[in-house]
Enzyme design. Sequence first.
Site, PDB file in Angstrom:
ATOM      1  N   LYS A  53       2.079  -3.400   7.287  1.00 19.06           N
ATOM      2  CA  LYS A  53       2.347  -3.658   5.906  1.00 19.06           C
ATOM      3  C   LYS A  53       3.912  -3.117   5.551  1.00 19.06           C
ATOM      4  O   LYS A  53       4.314  -3.870   4.829  1.00 19.06           O
ATOM      5  CB  LYS A  53       1.454  -2.677   4.983  1.00 19.06           C
ATOM      6  CG  LYS A  53      -0.117  -3.066   4.997  1.00 19.06           C
ATOM      7  CD  LYS A  53      -0.394  -4.582   4.257  1.00 19.06           C
ATOM      8  CE  LYS A  53      -0.152  -4.495   2.952  1.00 19.06           C
ATOM      9  NZ  LYS A  53      -0.605  -5.837   2.602  1.00 19.06           N
ATOM     10  N   THR A 105       0.698  -1.204  -0.195  1.00 20.27           N
ATOM     11  CA  THR A 105      -0.153  -0.242   0.002  1.00 20.27           C
ATOM     12  C   THR A 105       0.887   1.305  -0.090  1.00 20.27           C
ATOM     13  O   THR A 105       2.070   1.058   0.432  1.00 20.27           O
ATOM     14  CB  THR A 105      -0.945   0.059   1.389  1.00 20.27           C
ATOM     15  OG1 THR A 105      -1.485   1.348   1.253  1.00 20.27           O
ATOM     16  CG2 THR A 105      -0.280  -0.262   2.486  1.00 20.27           C
ATOM     17  N   ASP A 106       0.312   2.312  -0.445  1.00 27.02           N
ATOM     18  CA  ASP A 106       1.082   3.702  -0.438  1.00 27.02           C
ATOM     19  C   ASP A 106       0.862   4.193   0.982  1.00 27.02           C
ATOM     20  O   ASP A 106       1.700   5.208   1.287  1.00 27.02           O
ATOM     21  CB  ASP A 106       0.321   4.698  -1.411  1.00 27.02           C
ATOM     22  CG  ASP A 106      -1.143   5.148  -1.133  1.00 27.02           C
ATOM     23  OD1 ASP A 106      -1.736   4.199  -0.025  1.00 27.02           O
ATOM     24  OD2 ASP A 106      -1.801   5.747  -1.752  1.00 27.02           O
ATOM     25  N   GLU A 107       0.287   3.525   1.947  1.00 27.05           N
ATOM     26  CA  GLU A 107       0.168   4.121   3.282  1.00 27.05           C
ATOM     27  C   GLU A 107       1.483   3.817   4.027  1.00 27.05           C
ATOM     28  O   GLU A 107       1.697   4.561   5.069  1.00 27.05           O
ATOM     29  CB  GLU A 107      -1.009   3.323   4.109  1.00 27.05           C
ATOM     30  CG  GLU A 107      -2.166   3.751   3.633  1.00 27.05           C
ATOM     31  CD  GLU A 107      -3.392   3.731   4.565  1.00 27.05           C
ATOM     32  OE1 GLU A 107      -3.161   3.456   5.740  1.00 27.05           O
ATOM     33  OE2 GLU A 107      -4.621   3.677   4.065  1.00 27.05           O
ATOM     34  N   TYR A 158      -1.905  -0.814  10.974  1.00 26.60           N
ATOM     35  CA  TYR A 158      -2.159  -1.406   9.930  1.00 26.60           C
ATOM     36  C   TYR A 158      -0.896  -0.880   8.617  1.00 26.60           C
ATOM     37  O   TYR A 158      -0.304  -1.947   8.255  1.00 26.60           O
ATOM     38  CB  TYR A 158      -3.634  -0.884   8.890  1.00 26.60           C
ATOM     39  CG  TYR A 158      -3.493  -1.312   7.380  1.00 26.60           C
ATOM     40  CD1 TYR A 158      -3.614  -2.510   6.893  1.00 26.60           C
ATOM     41  CD2 TYR A 158      -3.332   0.121   6.499  1.00 26.60           C
ATOM     42  CE1 TYR A 158      -3.592  -2.916   5.669  1.00 26.60           C
ATOM     43  CE2 TYR A 158      -3.235  -0.366   5.062  1.00 26.60           C
ATOM     44  CZ  TYR A 158      -3.366  -1.569   4.761  1.00 26.60           C
ATOM     45  OH  TYR A 158      -3.371  -2.002   3.386  1.00 26.60           O
TER      46      TYR A 158
END
Length: 360
Positions: free
Chosen positions: A166, A136-138, A162
């Site tokens: 990741k 993810t870009d998060e 989260y």
Amino acid sequence: MRTYLVTGGAGFIGSNYIHYMLKKYQDEIRIINVDKLTYAGNLENLKGVEGRGNYTFIKADICDSGAIRRIFAEYDIDRVVHFAAESHVDRSIRDPEVFVKTNVLGTLVMLNAAKEAWELPDGTFKEGKKFLHVSTDEVYGSLEDENAYFYETTPYDPHSPYSASKASSDMLVKSYMDTYRFPANITNCSNNYGPYQFPEKLIPLIIHNALQGRKLPVYGDGKNVRDWLYVEDHAKGIDMVQEKGRLFETYNIGGHNEKQNIQIIHIILDTLQEMLPEEDPRRELVSEGLITYVEDRKGHDRRYAIAPDKIKAEIGWYPETKFEDGIRRTIQWFFEHEEWMKNVTSGDYQKYYEEMYCGK
Ligand code: NAD
Ligand code: DAU
């Protein structure tokens, strides 16, 4: 025939990917879908492919190394596409532990099983084997400057449990590439939307609530920005990375489509009004008056935006679907799948919703 092991294929993006791949390659590939079927996994998403000779579902937990090893022993897996994860930021704030177990330890189990199955006695890997880790870009954190973008070189700065889980899983994949020359890629993508998305996430939640005349919860001031990517474009990007990408590389996959949450909500309301037939009683329910500002998400990242320059330059992928078209297709899909929505929002979902939004 090339064999794909897809983890988390009963979830939102995984099921869209399986549909995309079986439509594109027909009987030229075989897909083994490994999913634990958590609250987010739904075999109804795969009704259209059930019964095909080249599609197999196996219920298993990616944290169960024995079960995963047995799958590698039984099938000669050529490609792994690893989607399985706990994916919802709000849930990670309430209960981080399962995020670390599934996202970090589960990824380690997948890496070890693939390494064991694919490694040759001299430490190199069998020809053509590839592992793609979907991230993810998060992991890049929050962009405060409105002209800034996430690039593959942006330092990691995760904020939620989260995104921290990741980021950890990405680091494990990177470490296997660096230490063992394990044949992998990582993709970091922006917010997906489209068919089969579970209604805990913003877009399906707003569509579902609006059609029922329920309040539309907006966190904080509603001005947080996300970069929305149509899920089928994402599925295509993943396939193109495995087909044309350079091994050991990371590719960011973004929608080039930044919108504030409140803009998304207005677009959904307007589109619903346009698409609902004159005589449909739900037209009366869909209204801006439903918009309700609620307490902000803890540690809420302000803005995400990917510059998908590398994947475009090297692979030729770009986000093809315009948001106006993607959101119409998504809404049309939800109109045609009322039963699906009814099934996923009964039982546990109600309980989650009451607790999360305190009965709003
Ligand atoms: P999802 O929550 O809809 O689906 C996750 C799937 O994984 C479910 O089918 C679930 O049953 C399965 N799963 C969970 N734990 C498992 C376990 N221990 N063993 C086996 N299966 C398990 O998620 P999604 O939105 O489809 O996201 C898929 C992947 O893409 C995730 O890795 C997520 O981090 C990443 N991602 C998602 C988005 C997005 O916008 N949805 C954006 C960027 C990255
Ligand atoms: O950026 C990629 C990420 O996008 C993925 O890695 C995650 O798996 C995926 O869930 C998604 O995370 P977000 O937190 O951005 O998605 P979500 O749909 O939960 O929220 C989108 C934005 O809308 C966010 O700023 C929070 C806000 N929001 C969300 C909900 C559910 C609201 O304002 N109200 C809501 O009720």
